[in-house]
Design a protein around this motif. Structure first.
Motif, PDB file in Angstrom:
ATOM      1  N   GLY A 369      29.691  10.377  46.606  1.00 24.91           N
ATOM      2  CA  GLY A 369      29.440   9.263  45.824  1.00 24.91           C
ATOM      3  C   GLY A 369      28.408   8.493  46.461  1.00 24.91           C
ATOM      4  O   GLY A 369      28.659   7.104  46.509  1.00 24.91           O
ATOM      5  N   SER A 370      27.103   8.907  46.918  1.00 24.74           N
ATOM      6  CA  SER A 370      26.035   8.324  47.049  1.00 24.74           C
ATOM      7  C   SER A 370      24.759   8.623  46.506  1.00 24.74           C
ATOM      8  O   SER A 370      24.466   9.720  46.811  1.00 24.74           O
ATOM      9  CB  SER A 370      26.061   8.141  48.619  1.00 24.74           C
ATOM     10  N   HIS A 371      24.066   7.880  45.706  1.00 27.78           N
ATOM     11  CA  HIS A 371      22.705   8.228  45.362  1.00 27.78           C
ATOM     12  C   HIS A 371      21.747   7.577  46.280  1.00 27.78           C
ATOM     13  O   HIS A 371      21.264   6.665  46.341  1.00 27.78           O
ATOM     14  CB  HIS A 371      22.578   7.360  44.013  1.00 27.78           C
ATOM     15  N   THR A 629      37.407  10.566  39.562  1.00 31.86           N
ATOM     16  CA  THR A 629      36.335  11.094  39.490  1.00 31.86           C
ATOM     17  C   THR A 629      35.014   9.876  39.829  1.00 31.86           C
ATOM     18  O   THR A 629      35.519   8.657  39.630  1.00 31.86           O
ATOM     19  CB  THR A 629      35.839  11.768  38.028  1.00 31.86           C
ATOM     20  N   ILE A 630      34.072  10.176  39.951  1.00 35.53           N
ATOM     21  CA  ILE A 630      32.934   9.470  40.242  1.00 35.53           C
ATOM     22  C   ILE A 630      32.159   9.761  39.043  1.00 35.53           C
ATOM     23  O   ILE A 630      31.243  10.616  38.820  1.00 35.53           O
ATOM     24  CB  ILE A 630      32.026   9.735  41.463  1.00 35.53           C
ATOM     25  N   SER A 631      32.163   8.500  38.095  1.00 36.09           N
ATOM     26  CA  SER A 631      31.382   8.869  36.935  1.00 36.09           C
ATOM     27  C   SER A 631      30.233   8.025  36.848  1.00 36.09           C
ATOM     28  O   SER A 631      29.199   8.434  35.943  1.00 36.09           O
ATOM     29  CB  SER A 631      32.133   7.938  35.745  1.00 36.09           C
ATOM     30  N   ALA A 632      29.807   7.172  37.761  1.00 31.68           N
ATOM     31  CA  ALA A 632      28.558   6.561  38.060  1.00 31.68           C
ATOM     32  C   ALA A 632      28.523   6.019  39.411  1.00 31.68           C
ATOM     33  O   ALA A 632      29.351   5.746  40.311  1.00 31.68           O
ATOM     34  CB  ALA A 632      28.448   5.487  37.099  1.00 31.68           C
ATOM     35  N   TYR A 633      27.210   5.464  39.781  1.00 34.95           N
ATOM     36  CA  TYR A 633      26.932   5.177  41.282  1.00 34.95           C
ATOM     37  C   TYR A 633      26.930   3.529  40.872  1.00 34.95           C
ATOM     38  O   TYR A 633      26.404   3.256  39.914  1.00 34.95           O
ATOM     39  CB  TYR A 633      25.575   5.754  41.778  1.00 34.95           C
ATOM     40  N   PRO A 634      26.850   3.003  41.988  1.00 37.20           N
ATOM     41  CA  PRO A 634      26.969   1.239  42.023  1.00 37.20           C
ATOM     42  C   PRO A 634      25.531   0.922  41.473  1.00 37.20           C
ATOM     43  O   PRO A 634      25.698  -0.271  40.867  1.00 37.20           O
ATOM     44  CB  PRO A 634      27.289   0.921  43.341  1.00 37.20           C
ATOM     45  N   ILE A 635      24.599   1.449  42.049  1.00 37.48           N
ATOM     46  CA  ILE A 635      23.458   1.123  41.638  1.00 37.48           C
ATOM     47  C   ILE A 635      22.677   1.470  40.283  1.00 37.48           C
ATOM     48  O   ILE A 635      22.584   2.941  40.254  1.00 37.48           O
ATOM     49  CB  ILE A 635      22.062   1.425  43.007  1.00 37.48           C
ATOM     50  N   LYS A 636      22.475   0.872  39.358  1.00 38.28           N
ATOM     51  CA  LYS A 636      21.802   1.224  37.874  1.00 38.28           C
ATOM     52  C   LYS A 636      20.493   1.407  37.970  1.00 38.28           C
ATOM     53  O   LYS A 636      19.991   2.023  37.186  1.00 38.28           O
ATOM     54  CB  LYS A 636      22.631   0.290  36.954  1.00 38.28           C
ATOM     55  N   ASP A 637      19.877   0.586  38.660  1.00 41.42           N
ATOM     56  CA  ASP A 637      18.511   0.225  38.650  1.00 41.42           C
ATOM     57  C   ASP A 637      17.928  -0.005  39.909  1.00 41.42           C
ATOM     58  O   ASP A 637      18.246  -0.753  40.385  1.00 41.42           O
ATOM     59  CB  ASP A 637      18.130  -1.104  37.466  1.00 41.42           C
ATOM     60  N   PHE A 638      17.203   0.737  40.647  1.00 42.15           N
ATOM     61  CA  PHE A 638      16.702   0.831  41.727  1.00 42.15           C
ATOM     62  C   PHE A 638      16.102  -0.535  41.951  1.00 42.15           C
ATOM     63  O   PHE A 638      16.051  -1.201  43.184  1.00 42.15           O
ATOM     64  CB  PHE A 638      15.936   1.942  42.102  1.00 42.15           C
ATOM     65  N   TYR A 639      15.048  -0.946  41.212  1.00 43.34           N
ATOM     66  CA  TYR A 639      14.107  -2.226  41.397  1.00 43.34           C
ATOM     67  C   TYR A 639      14.904  -3.502  41.181  1.00 43.34           C
ATOM     68  O   TYR A 639      14.219  -4.412  41.559  1.00 43.34           O
ATOM     69  CB  TYR A 639      12.998  -1.816  40.217  1.00 43.34           C
ATOM     70  N   LEU A 640      16.175  -3.446  40.452  1.00 42.15           N
ATOM     71  CA  LEU A 640      16.442  -4.937  40.476  1.00 42.15           C
ATOM     72  C   LEU A 640      18.006  -4.894  40.949  1.00 42.15           C
ATOM     73  O   LEU A 640      18.995  -5.136  40.022  1.00 42.15           O
ATOM     74  CB  LEU A 640      16.810  -5.171  38.572  1.00 42.15           C
TER      75      LEU A 640
END
Length: 669
Positions: A369-371, A629-640
């Motif tokens: 669960g980590s990007h 399930t892990i459907s997405a990671y907390p950070i959606k946009d690295f730059y913002l």
């Protein structure tokens, strides 16, 4: 260990050392352009020539020549001096004489070395070669006629970042360094090539023509854009931070820095809160400190008062708020503003125990669960090193573009209960197995199941602790050390129905459950937290105050104040100290020094720079199971990811161009 003689001085050098390293051990300065300690040896600039006996009677490139027993090395002979002058003359043949308008001026290796080792005159009178500029994205400005083909940028992109985006075209006089199809270099560490470039071929696009290095005041600080705690230097002029550069710290960031940590600084002057505001008749109107303090006191919060810490707050601010709430009789403190909750009775269970330098030596790594590329780009560099040394990597969660070979095990967390054969075999064989639990795993309550892997994979042994939790907020570990964690997270704060809620730069939280409370925002940017607040008290950003930060591996670090806060904004602890007077309570400190003494007395680990000792890992609950399930990671946009980055025009441009794929119109269009 081989014995060599350098300019008459005999010394022993480590086996495998090069002649250049032997000379440096002897205290001799060897000029170089292509050689770099953290990159592979290219041996193509020829500036590091020395005379070596026994050997052919000609100068030799010291960076590529192994040191051998009995060598006699001369760095100061007439042959070496003439050879270096000749190399420098060749390097300058096509180099434009544009130092006065070059952004590298004043910190340029070519300038310095041409002064020290050059002839001082040229014999070349033909036309100079010119190269067209290349587009390398919104961060890197190119003047490729200045390029001396040292290939540092090529080697960094390929070896450190793991993104093959920069390379060389053609040969000989026609050789050019360029990105693939002349497109933007789209990765999180791209701007490190600016620091590596020894000439002005690659410079900083946002910083172009802004300042000269001798005009700037240099301040040692810590990057708060993620939880790595990269060591940085803030260069400021007057009241403005002009740029952030990495400092060397082999335990944390080596000498690299993420693009966000480097370029979000232009957001420090945009969308700033520099006046006190109060909401009257639904609209925020300018007010005074006295009026705001009276309004907070009028709410008579008593014990019904809560404080939520944001992602970039320093430990001193959190302690000051804790002292204020403690004097009011409240313990409603929380730092996990998005609502994630996990057991924090033992901080070793939520720490990156392997350390960043240690993860390089792991030989099997499970990431849950980590990007990692977005949550901690500099830790991703370390994992890549481990893979180069033979480590296998497995990932549980949605697929993301790794910079190394990795096996994705799907999005279902139940694989932690029934370990797949490939993962089990790799972990059993591994001498140094490691597990990294990310924010998405913690949000799904998988920490307990992760702790069960300690015994299953034998993650803890003599000299090795392979259990890690990856946070991505600079304030998280410091907040947990200071008690900013309720048993059930934000749910406990909501349940308590506080009369007054202090938001310490908390911009990611949901303010809806606190509709009936007086919301006081103490922060530096007009972001989500300020929009939801009834009272806004303008505070200082990380660049405008001294402060202690604890990174995700539990490393305590101190950042210094670079500039003053704008307008009426004040350092956070002074606001909380004044609030104590308005509320009629005593917090036990009147100065920053007294505040630090009180904080260190309460949490002694915060007084010593370096890794905090959280003790042994807890026993795992045998009934703990990973579900969902892990459907997405907390950070959606690295730059913002934070209010400073969202206020930064550079970060907005990076997000639009590098992530959203928008093509920005040229001026002529």
């Amino acid at each position: 260990m081989p014995k060599v003689t350098v300019d008459g001085q005999e010394l022993e050098v480590p086996a495998g050392a090069t002649v250049l390293q032997a000379c440096e051990l002897a205290g001799k300065e060897i000029p170089r352009f292509c050689y770099h300690e953290r990159l592979s040896i290219a041996g193509n600039c020829r500036m590091c020539l020395v005379e070596v006996k026994p050997g052919p009677p000609k100068p030799q490139a010291s960076c590529a020549l192994p040191a051998a027993d009995g060598q006699e090395i001369r760095t100061d002979s007439e042959m070496v001096k003439t050879a270096r002058e000749g190399v420098m003359e060749f390097l300058l043949i096509n180099h434009p004489l544009d130092c006065p308008i070059c952004d590298q001026g004043g910190e340029c290796d070519l300038q310095d070395q041409s002064m020290a080792y050059g002839r001082g005159a040229t014999r070349y009178d033909a036309n100079k070669r010119a190269v067209t500029e290349k587009y390398m994205g919104p961060l890197i400005k190119t003047v490729m006629t200045r390029c001396i083909h040292c290939t540092r940028c090529v080697r960094f992109s390929e070896e450190i970042a793991g993104v093959d985006e920069i390379g060389a075209l053609y040969r000989g006089e026609d050789m050019q360094i360029t990105t693939y199809l002349e497109q933007a270099a789209a990765h999180e560490l791209s701007a490190n090539v600016i620091d590596l470039c020894p000439v002005g071929a690659l410079t900083s696009r946002p910083y172009a023509f802004e300042a000269r290095p001798w005009e700037l005041k240099k301040t040692l600080s810590i990057d708060v854009s993620d939880a790595v705690g990269a060591n940085i230097r803030l260069d400021s002029r007057g009241r403005e931070v002009m740029r952030a550069l990495p400092r060397i710290n082999d335990d944390v960031n080596e000498e690299w820095l993420s693009d966000k940590g480097r370029y979000q600084v232009d957001g420090l002057t945009k969308r700033r809160l520099d006046k006190v505001f109060m909401r009257k008749r639904g609209k925020l109107t300018e007010s005074s400190w006295d009026e705001a303090f009276k309004a907070i006191a009028k709410a008579k919060p008593g014990k019904n008062i809560a404080a939520i810490a944001g992602d970039m707050v320093d430990c001193e601010t959190m302690f000051a708020a804790k002292a204020l709430l403690g004097a009011m009789g409240s313990t409603l403190l929380e730092g996990r503003q998005t609502g994630v909750d996990y057991d924090v009775s033992n901080l070793a269970a939520v720490n990156f125990n392997t350390t960043f330098a240690g993860i390089e030596t792991a030989d099997a790594i499970l990431i849950v669960g980590s990007h990692v590329r977005w949550e901690a780009a500099l830790v991703n560099v370390r994992i890549r090193k481990a893979v180069k040394n033979g480590a296998q990597v497995f990932v549980v969660g949605p697929e993301w573009e790794t910079t190394y070979p990795a096996t994705f095990l799907g999005e279902d967390l139940s694989v932690l209960n029934r370990i797949p054969k490939a993962l089990g075999d790799a972990m059993k064989k591994a001498e140094r197995p490691a597990v990294i639990m990310g924010g998405a795993a913690l949000a799904q309550g998988a920490l307990g199941a992760g702790l069960k892997l300690i015994d299953k994979f034998k993650l803890v042994k003599d000299g090795w602790n392979g259990f890690n939790v990856m946070h991505f907020s600079a304030a998280r570990m410091g907040g947990l050390m200071l008690g900013y964690a309720q048993k059930n997270g934000m749910a406990d704060i909501v349940k308590a129905k506080p009369r007054v809620v202090f938001s310490l730069g908390a911009d990611e939280m949901d303010f809806e459950p606190f509709a009936d409370a007086l919301k006081v925002y103490i922060g530096h940017h007009g972001d989500k937290g300020a929009h939801a607040a009834e009272i806004i008290l303008p505070a200082a950003s990380y660049a405008e105050k001294d402060g202690t930060y604890v990174n995700t591996e539990g490393r305590v670090q101190f950042a210094e104040k670079a500039v003053f806060a704008p307008g009426d904004a004040r350092e956070d602890w002074t606001i909380l100290r004044a609030l104590a007077d308005a509320l009629g309570v005593s917090v036990g400190f009147d100065s920053f020094a007294e505040l630090q003494v009180a904080m260190i007395k309460a949490v002694p680990a915060l007084g010593e720079e370096g890794l905090a000792d959280f003790g042994d890992l807890p026993k795992a609950d045998s009934k703990a199971k990973a579900e969902g399930t892990i459907s997405a990671y907390p950070i959606k946009d690295f730059y913002l990811t934070n209010p400073i980055a969202r206020a930064s025009a550079t970060m907005q441009q990076c997000s639009a161009e590098l992530l959203q794929g928008e093509e920005l119109a040229e001026a002529a269009e």
